[in-house]
Motif scaffolding. Structure first.
Motif, PDB file in Angstrom:
ATOM      1  N   SER A   4       0.768  -1.165  -0.095  1.00 17.78           N
ATOM      2  CA  SER A   4       0.009  -0.084   0.084  1.00 17.78           C
ATOM      3  C   SER A   4       1.123   1.294  -0.166  1.00 17.78           C
ATOM      4  CB  SER A   4      -1.086   0.097   1.192  1.00 17.78           C
ATOM      5  OG  SER A   4      -0.455  -0.062   2.427  1.00 17.78           O
ATOM      6  N   VAL A   7       1.963   1.939  -3.535  1.00 18.75           N
ATOM      7  CA  VAL A   7       0.606   1.974  -4.496  1.00 18.75           C
ATOM      8  C   VAL A   7       0.049   3.352  -4.182  1.00 18.75           C
ATOM      9  CG1 VAL A   7      -1.457   0.856  -5.274  1.00 18.75           C
ATOM     10  CG2 VAL A   7       0.385  -0.586  -4.642  1.00 18.75           C
ATOM     11  N   GLN A   8      -0.081   3.721  -2.941  1.00 17.12           N
ATOM     12  CA  GLN A   8      -0.746   4.893  -2.526  1.00 17.12           C
ATOM     13  C   GLN A   8       0.101   6.042  -3.371  1.00 17.12           C
ATOM     14  OE1 GLN A   8      -3.555   5.630  -0.813  1.00 17.12           O
ATOM     15  NE2 GLN A   8      -3.186   7.769  -1.201  1.00 17.12           N
ATOM     16  N   ALA A  11      -0.744   6.052  -7.097  1.00 11.78           N
ATOM     17  CA  ALA A  11      -2.161   6.641  -7.325  1.00 11.78           C
ATOM     18  C   ALA A  11      -2.096   7.960  -7.363  1.00 11.78           C
ATOM     19  CB  ALA A  11      -3.155   6.097  -6.476  1.00 11.78           C
ATOM     20  N   ARG A  54      -6.718   4.159  -4.305  1.00 11.76           N
ATOM     21  CA  ARG A  54      -6.119   3.188  -4.013  1.00 11.76           C
ATOM     22  C   ARG A  54      -7.099   2.169  -3.217  1.00 11.76           C
ATOM     23  NH1 ARG A  54      -3.669   0.937   0.523  1.00 11.76           N
ATOM     24  NH2 ARG A  54      -3.970   2.871   1.675  1.00 11.76           N
ATOM     25  N   LYS A  57      -3.769  -3.195  -2.761  1.00 13.15           N
ATOM     26  CA  LYS A  57      -2.759  -2.947  -3.628  1.00 13.15           C
ATOM     27  C   LYS A  57      -3.372  -2.800  -4.909  1.00 13.15           C
ATOM     28  CE  LYS A  57      -0.474  -6.772  -0.779  1.00 13.15           C
ATOM     29  NZ  LYS A  57      -0.122  -8.037  -0.894  1.00 13.15           N
ATOM     30  N   VAL A  59      -5.038  -0.058  -7.822  1.00 18.84           N
ATOM     31  CA  VAL A  59      -5.170   1.406  -8.204  1.00 18.84           C
ATOM     32  C   VAL A  59      -6.379   1.476  -9.185  1.00 18.84           C
ATOM     33  CG1 VAL A  59      -4.128   3.325  -9.537  1.00 18.84           C
ATOM     34  CG2 VAL A  59      -2.651   1.843  -8.086  1.00 18.84           C
TER      35      VAL A  59
END
Length: 276
Positions: A4, A7-8, A11, A54, A57, A59
């Motif tokens: 995360s 991935v955050q 995004a 997000r 995991k 997007v």
């Protein structure tokens, strides 16, 4: 595996760079990436990117009234090419499985570095139409995550605590790397069953789960997306560092394999000196 924090930031970067741009062209190079056979990404051409979000995991790119849900899987990632920038010349770079060109000439490339395709692309009306999103547990990186969420996921379970932390249905967004980091910081063995942890240990795991995940997001904001994975690796205290010195106590970090996963841990900090 993307988790995360990176991935955050991915995004957020895509939103900053592409929000308001219209999708001009889509090229699906690997058709196994498409998970919604009735609705393909090509149908989104002409739609404007409204924003991103997000989920664990995954997007979510909102294009017009539809959502392009990018499931990164084990080896998936995204490259972003500026207008006029050629494709990556590096033959060692992960192969591009799909490209999305926007009206300013920028190109989002969905890549996968694995030997099997783990990247998934879904076109849906709502992100929860994707089963993996619908079943996600509460997200420790969310400001709404609280002690009740943690206790409902962990307390009293006769399952190894590391496995619970990685279980997306219990806690969304944590994978192998950050679960190692959480348990090292909390001074808890990765193989301890949640039901066997005393209240003080549970308190530490709760606190470090929040601190580790939110702290990693804060630390990675501003890092270019092509450097996020390297930044994650560089920040690890124990994960991926078997044979190195524990930064807390000076003991040697050890590696332990169980089930279908591995753990890196410090015997002095986490297991009372016992080698797993």
């Amino acid at each position: 595996m993307p988790e995360s924090p990176e991935v955050q930031v991915l995004a957020e970067t895509l939103a900053d760079r592409l929000a308001g741009r219209a999708l001009r062209d889509v090229d699906i190079i690997e058709f196994r990436t498409i998970k919604t056979r009735g609705r393909t990404p090509e149908a989104l051409v002409g739609a404007e990117l409204v924003g991103t979000q997000r989920f664990g995991k995954h997007v979510d790119l909102r294009l017009g009234d539809a959502h392009l849900l990018v499931t990164l899987g084990r080896h998936g990632w995204v490259r972003l090419r500026e207008p006029g920038e050629p494709p990556a010349p590096d033959p060692e770079a992960p192969p591009t499985l799909a490209t999305f060109e926007f009206d300013d000439g920028s190109v989002m490339e969905a890549t996968d570095a694995g030997d099997w395709v783990s990247l998934g692309l879904s076109v849906v009306d709502d992100p929860t139409d994707v089963a993996a999103v619908a079943k996600l547990g509460p997200d420790p990186a969310s400001p709404d995550f609280g002690r009740d969420d943690f206790d409902n996921a962990v307390r009293g379970r006769r399952k190894q605590i590391k496995a619970i932390l990685q279980e997306q249905e219990s806690l969304g967004g944590i994978g192998n790397a950050y679960s190692d980091e959480i348990l090292h910081a909390a001074k808890v063995s990765p193989v301890a069953h949640a039901a066997a942890l005393d209240p003080a240990a549970l308190d530490r795991v709760f606190a470090e789960t929040i601190e580790t995940m939110r702290g990693a997001i804060a630390a990675q904001r501003g890092v270019p997306i092509d450097q996020l994975k390297a930044a994650k690796v560089a920040a690890m205290q124990v994960h991926g560092r078997a044979g190195e010195t524990c930064p807390v106590c000076g003991d040697t970090i050890r590696d332990f394999a169980f089930g279908s996963t591995t753990a890196q841990y410090c015997p002095t900090c986490q297991t009372g000196g016992v080698l797993l």
